[in-house]
Scaffold this motif. Sequence first.
Motif, PDB file in Angstrom:
ATOM      1  N   ASP A  32       4.031 -14.051   1.115  1.00  0.00           N
ATOM      2  CA  ASP A  32       3.435 -12.860   0.660  1.00  0.00           C
ATOM      3  C   ASP A  32       3.859 -11.615   1.945  1.00  0.00           C
ATOM      4  O   ASP A  32       4.136 -10.694   1.323  1.00  0.00           O
ATOM      5  CB  ASP A  32       1.877 -12.802   0.580  1.00  0.00           C
ATOM      6  N   GLU A  33       3.926 -12.215   3.092  1.00  0.00           N
ATOM      7  CA  GLU A  33       4.364 -11.270   4.176  1.00  0.00           C
ATOM      8  C   GLU A  33       5.776 -10.882   3.988  1.00  0.00           C
ATOM      9  O   GLU A  33       6.081  -9.701   4.290  1.00  0.00           O
ATOM     10  CB  GLU A  33       4.028 -11.859   5.556  1.00  0.00           C
ATOM     11  N   VAL A  34       6.312 -11.878   3.805  1.00  0.00           N
ATOM     12  CA  VAL A  34       8.135 -11.661   3.501  1.00  0.00           C
ATOM     13  C   VAL A  34       8.363 -10.606   2.325  1.00  0.00           C
ATOM     14  O   VAL A  34       9.034  -9.783   2.508  1.00  0.00           O
ATOM     15  CB  VAL A  34       8.753 -12.998   3.418  1.00  0.00           C
ATOM     16  N   ALA A  35       7.893 -11.018   1.225  1.00  0.00           N
ATOM     17  CA  ALA A  35       7.913 -10.238   0.214  1.00  0.00           C
ATOM     18  C   ALA A  35       7.672  -8.926   0.304  1.00  0.00           C
ATOM     19  O   ALA A  35       8.198  -7.914  -0.144  1.00  0.00           O
ATOM     20  CB  ALA A  35       7.013 -10.800  -1.083  1.00  0.00           C
ATOM     21  N   ILE A  36       6.207  -8.430   0.980  1.00  0.00           N
ATOM     22  CA  ILE A  36       5.929  -7.232   1.039  1.00  0.00           C
ATOM     23  C   ILE A  36       6.758  -6.568   1.965  1.00  0.00           C
ATOM     24  O   ILE A  36       7.209  -5.265   1.947  1.00  0.00           O
ATOM     25  CB  ILE A  36       4.432  -7.193   1.673  1.00  0.00           C
ATOM     26  N   TYR A  37       7.347  -7.311   3.080  1.00  0.00           N
ATOM     27  CA  TYR A  37       8.351  -6.775   3.985  1.00  0.00           C
ATOM     28  C   TYR A  37       9.527  -6.523   3.147  1.00  0.00           C
ATOM     29  O   TYR A  37      10.184  -5.157   3.530  1.00  0.00           O
ATOM     30  CB  TYR A  37       8.694  -7.776   5.042  1.00  0.00           C
ATOM     31  N   ILE A  38      10.138  -7.014   2.374  1.00  0.00           N
ATOM     32  CA  ILE A  38      11.320  -6.642   1.643  1.00  0.00           C
ATOM     33  C   ILE A  38      11.152  -5.575   0.754  1.00  0.00           C
ATOM     34  O   ILE A  38      11.879  -4.583   0.680  1.00  0.00           O
ATOM     35  CB  ILE A  38      11.587  -7.891   0.640  1.00  0.00           C
ATOM     36  N   LEU A  39       9.986  -5.438   0.007  1.00  0.00           N
ATOM     37  CA  LEU A  39       9.515  -4.217  -0.618  1.00  0.00           C
ATOM     38  C   LEU A  39       9.383  -3.084   0.105  1.00  0.00           C
ATOM     39  O   LEU A  39      10.034  -1.799  -0.104  1.00  0.00           O
ATOM     40  CB  LEU A  39       8.181  -4.318  -1.327  1.00  0.00           C
ATOM     41  N   ASN A  40       8.968  -2.875   1.551  1.00  0.00           N
ATOM     42  CA  ASN A  40       8.821  -1.933   2.523  1.00  0.00           C
ATOM     43  C   ASN A  40      10.215  -1.344   2.966  1.00  0.00           C
ATOM     44  O   ASN A  40      10.670  -0.226   2.973  1.00  0.00           O
ATOM     45  CB  ASN A  40       8.103  -2.388   3.539  1.00  0.00           C
ATOM     46  N   VAL A  41      11.253  -2.567   3.113  1.00  0.00           N
ATOM     47  CA  VAL A  41      12.631  -2.005   3.342  1.00  0.00           C
ATOM     48  C   VAL A  41      13.015  -1.399   2.275  1.00  0.00           C
ATOM     49  O   VAL A  41      13.750  -0.414   2.530  1.00  0.00           O
ATOM     50  CB  VAL A  41      13.294  -3.404   3.799  1.00  0.00           C
ATOM     51  N   LEU A  42      12.949  -1.842   1.122  1.00  0.00           N
ATOM     52  CA  LEU A  42      13.639  -1.224   0.058  1.00  0.00           C
ATOM     53  C   LEU A  42      12.981   0.172  -0.177  1.00  0.00           C
ATOM     54  O   LEU A  42      13.780   1.094  -0.313  1.00  0.00           O
ATOM     55  CB  LEU A  42      13.180  -1.875  -1.456  1.00  0.00           C
TER      56      LEU A  42
ATOM     57  N   LEU B 135      15.047   0.233  -5.609  1.00  0.00           N
ATOM     58  CA  LEU B 135      13.656  -0.142  -5.691  1.00  0.00           C
ATOM     59  C   LEU B 135      13.272   0.506  -7.131  1.00  0.00           C
ATOM     60  O   LEU B 135      12.710  -0.146  -8.167  1.00  0.00           O
ATOM     61  CB  LEU B 135      12.655   0.631  -4.694  1.00  0.00           C
ATOM     62  N   LYS B 136      13.824   1.672  -7.402  1.00  0.00           N
ATOM     63  CA  LYS B 136      13.676   2.232  -8.876  1.00  0.00           C
ATOM     64  C   LYS B 136      14.248   1.597  -9.878  1.00  0.00           C
ATOM     65  O   LYS B 136      13.936   1.342 -10.942  1.00  0.00           O
ATOM     66  CB  LYS B 136      14.086   3.812  -8.755  1.00  0.00           C
ATOM     67  N   GLU B 137      15.607   1.326  -9.618  1.00  0.00           N
ATOM     68  CA  GLU B 137      16.356   0.580 -10.603  1.00  0.00           C
ATOM     69  C   GLU B 137      15.774  -0.791 -10.977  1.00  0.00           C
ATOM     70  O   GLU B 137      15.772  -1.033 -12.410  1.00  0.00           O
ATOM     71  CB  GLU B 137      17.865   0.503 -10.089  1.00  0.00           C
ATOM     72  N   ARG B 138      15.307  -1.592 -10.189  1.00  0.00           N
ATOM     73  CA  ARG B 138      14.845  -3.195 -10.273  1.00  0.00           C
ATOM     74  C   ARG B 138      13.475  -3.038 -10.821  1.00  0.00           C
ATOM     75  O   ARG B 138      13.181  -3.605 -11.850  1.00  0.00           O
ATOM     76  CB  ARG B 138      14.970  -3.787  -9.052  1.00  0.00           C
ATOM     77  N   TYR B 139      12.747  -2.218 -10.174  1.00  0.00           N
ATOM     78  CA  TYR B 139      11.251  -2.289 -10.587  1.00  0.00           C
ATOM     79  C   TYR B 139      10.486  -1.039 -11.213  1.00  0.00           C
ATOM     80  O   TYR B 139       9.269  -1.006 -11.496  1.00  0.00           O
ATOM     81  CB  TYR B 139      10.238  -2.650  -9.303  1.00  0.00           C
ATOM     82  N   ASP B 140      11.490   0.067 -11.307  1.00  0.00           N
ATOM     83  CA  ASP B 140      10.881   1.218 -11.654  1.00  0.00           C
ATOM     84  C   ASP B 140       9.752   1.693 -10.884  1.00  0.00           C
ATOM     85  O   ASP B 140       8.589   2.253 -11.486  1.00  0.00           O
ATOM     86  CB  ASP B 140      10.303   1.113 -13.421  1.00  0.00           C
ATOM     87  N   ILE B 141       9.969   1.523  -9.611  1.00  0.00           N
ATOM     88  CA  ILE B 141       8.828   2.072  -8.637  1.00  0.00           C
ATOM     89  C   ILE B 141       9.349   3.159  -7.792  1.00  0.00           C
ATOM     90  O   ILE B 141      10.477   2.942  -7.247  1.00  0.00           O
ATOM     91  CB  ILE B 141       8.427   1.056  -7.747  1.00  0.00           C
ATOM     92  N   ASP B 142       8.757   4.168  -7.638  1.00  0.00           N
ATOM     93  CA  ASP B 142       9.316   5.657  -7.040  1.00  0.00           C
ATOM     94  C   ASP B 142       9.369   5.241  -5.402  1.00  0.00           C
ATOM     95  O   ASP B 142      10.037   5.544  -4.691  1.00  0.00           O
ATOM     96  CB  ASP B 142       8.874   6.744  -7.425  1.00  0.00           C
ATOM     97  N   ALA B 143       7.963   4.777  -5.109  1.00  0.00           N
ATOM     98  CA  ALA B 143       7.536   4.870  -3.649  1.00  0.00           C
ATOM     99  C   ALA B 143       6.574   3.782  -3.466  1.00  0.00           C
ATOM    100  O   ALA B 143       5.895   3.306  -4.496  1.00  0.00           O
ATOM    101  CB  ALA B 143       7.242   5.950  -2.859  1.00  0.00           C
ATOM    102  N   ILE B 144       6.350   3.206  -2.278  1.00  0.00           N
ATOM    103  CA  ILE B 144       5.266   2.068  -2.048  1.00  0.00           C
ATOM    104  C   ILE B 144       4.219   2.860  -1.331  1.00  0.00           C
ATOM    105  O   ILE B 144       4.292   3.222  -0.234  1.00  0.00           O
ATOM    106  CB  ILE B 144       5.867   0.812  -1.469  1.00  0.00           C
ATOM    107  N   ASP B 145       2.964   2.575  -1.595  1.00  0.00           N
ATOM    108  CA  ASP B 145       1.955   3.024  -0.788  1.00  0.00           C
ATOM    109  C   ASP B 145       1.532   1.825  -0.067  1.00  0.00           C
ATOM    110  O   ASP B 145       0.809   0.762  -0.389  1.00  0.00           O
ATOM    111  CB  ASP B 145       0.552   3.211  -1.659  1.00  0.00           C
ATOM    112  N   LYS B 146       1.683   1.542   1.226  1.00  0.00           N
ATOM    113  CA  LYS B 146       1.574   0.684   2.278  1.00  0.00           C
ATOM    114  C   LYS B 146       0.048   0.214   2.275  1.00  0.00           C
ATOM    115  O   LYS B 146      -0.354  -0.808   2.626  1.00  0.00           O
ATOM    116  CB  LYS B 146       2.151   0.981   3.734  1.00  0.00           C
ATOM    117  N   ASP B 147      -0.681   1.409   2.102  1.00  0.00           N
ATOM    118  CA  ASP B 147      -2.283   1.104   2.064  1.00  0.00           C
ATOM    119  C   ASP B 147      -2.824   0.380   0.847  1.00  0.00           C
ATOM    120  O   ASP B 147      -4.068   0.135   0.944  1.00  0.00           O
ATOM    121  CB  ASP B 147      -3.138   2.313   2.468  1.00  0.00           C
TER     122      ASP B 147
ATOM    123  N   ILE C  83      -0.913  -1.941  -1.248  1.00  0.00           N
ATOM    124  CA  ILE C  83       0.294  -2.758  -1.768  1.00  0.00           C
ATOM    125  C   ILE C  83      -0.028  -3.339  -2.988  1.00  0.00           C
ATOM    126  O   ILE C  83       0.918  -3.710  -3.785  1.00  0.00           O
ATOM    127  CB  ILE C  83       0.869  -3.331  -0.741  1.00  0.00           C
ATOM    128  N   ILE C  84      -1.327  -3.633  -3.153  1.00  0.00           N
ATOM    129  CA  ILE C  84      -1.458  -4.266  -4.770  1.00  0.00           C
ATOM    130  C   ILE C  84      -0.962  -3.723  -5.713  1.00  0.00           C
ATOM    131  O   ILE C  84      -0.520  -4.620  -6.561  1.00  0.00           O
ATOM    132  CB  ILE C  84      -3.016  -4.620  -4.705  1.00  0.00           C
TER     133      ILE C  84
END
Length: 210
Positions: free
Chosen positions: A120-130, A138-150, A152-153
Amino acid sequence: GVDLKNNKNIDKIIDKSKEILNELNEIKQNRGINKKTLRALIIGIPNVGKSTLINRLVGKKAAAVGNKPGVTKNLGWIRIGGFLELLDSPGILWPKLDNKTVALNLASMAAIKEEILPIDEVAIYILNVLSKYYPVFLKERYDIDAIDKDNIIDTLDIIGKKRGAIIKGGEIDYKKVYNLIMKDLTEGLLGPITFDRFDSFNNTKEDGND
């Protein structure tokens, strides 16, 4: 460079090997030494495609491969034609991974065993790097514009719903989401990205891991 995924420029390795061997044999012949085959060592961190490269060069499955570290256990010579011998080797790493960013980078590429860092820590790290460096992917693969680190759920829920990672009762299967993110990265589905950053390289040197 060599692209194993699309089988590009692999022949250049053969051509360059022949060129080097001819130069060496010419020197040996002038010294009265018998001609020999060229020997080379394939070396690198785990799970980067060393054995896959050998198989591409040979044209058949000559070395065991797998999408996890530790598949190659021992050293082994593999002959290519009558002129080149390659030594396949297990992946190598630093004796200790004191730098957390380096460890996360390696774990993201499945270069270290899953037991070392929680998935879970690794996957979230990948999302944060993206989100920070590759928002377009990130937008192309998951249709997500940005990640709210606070929160993440919310991001994991979006990915889970889009990719069908849902268990009985309509709840998100977060473990499956983590595995999907890891798989997307290792299979190149997130795009041409790198985890190496110049600033993190400087920090690593300052930490004494040079």
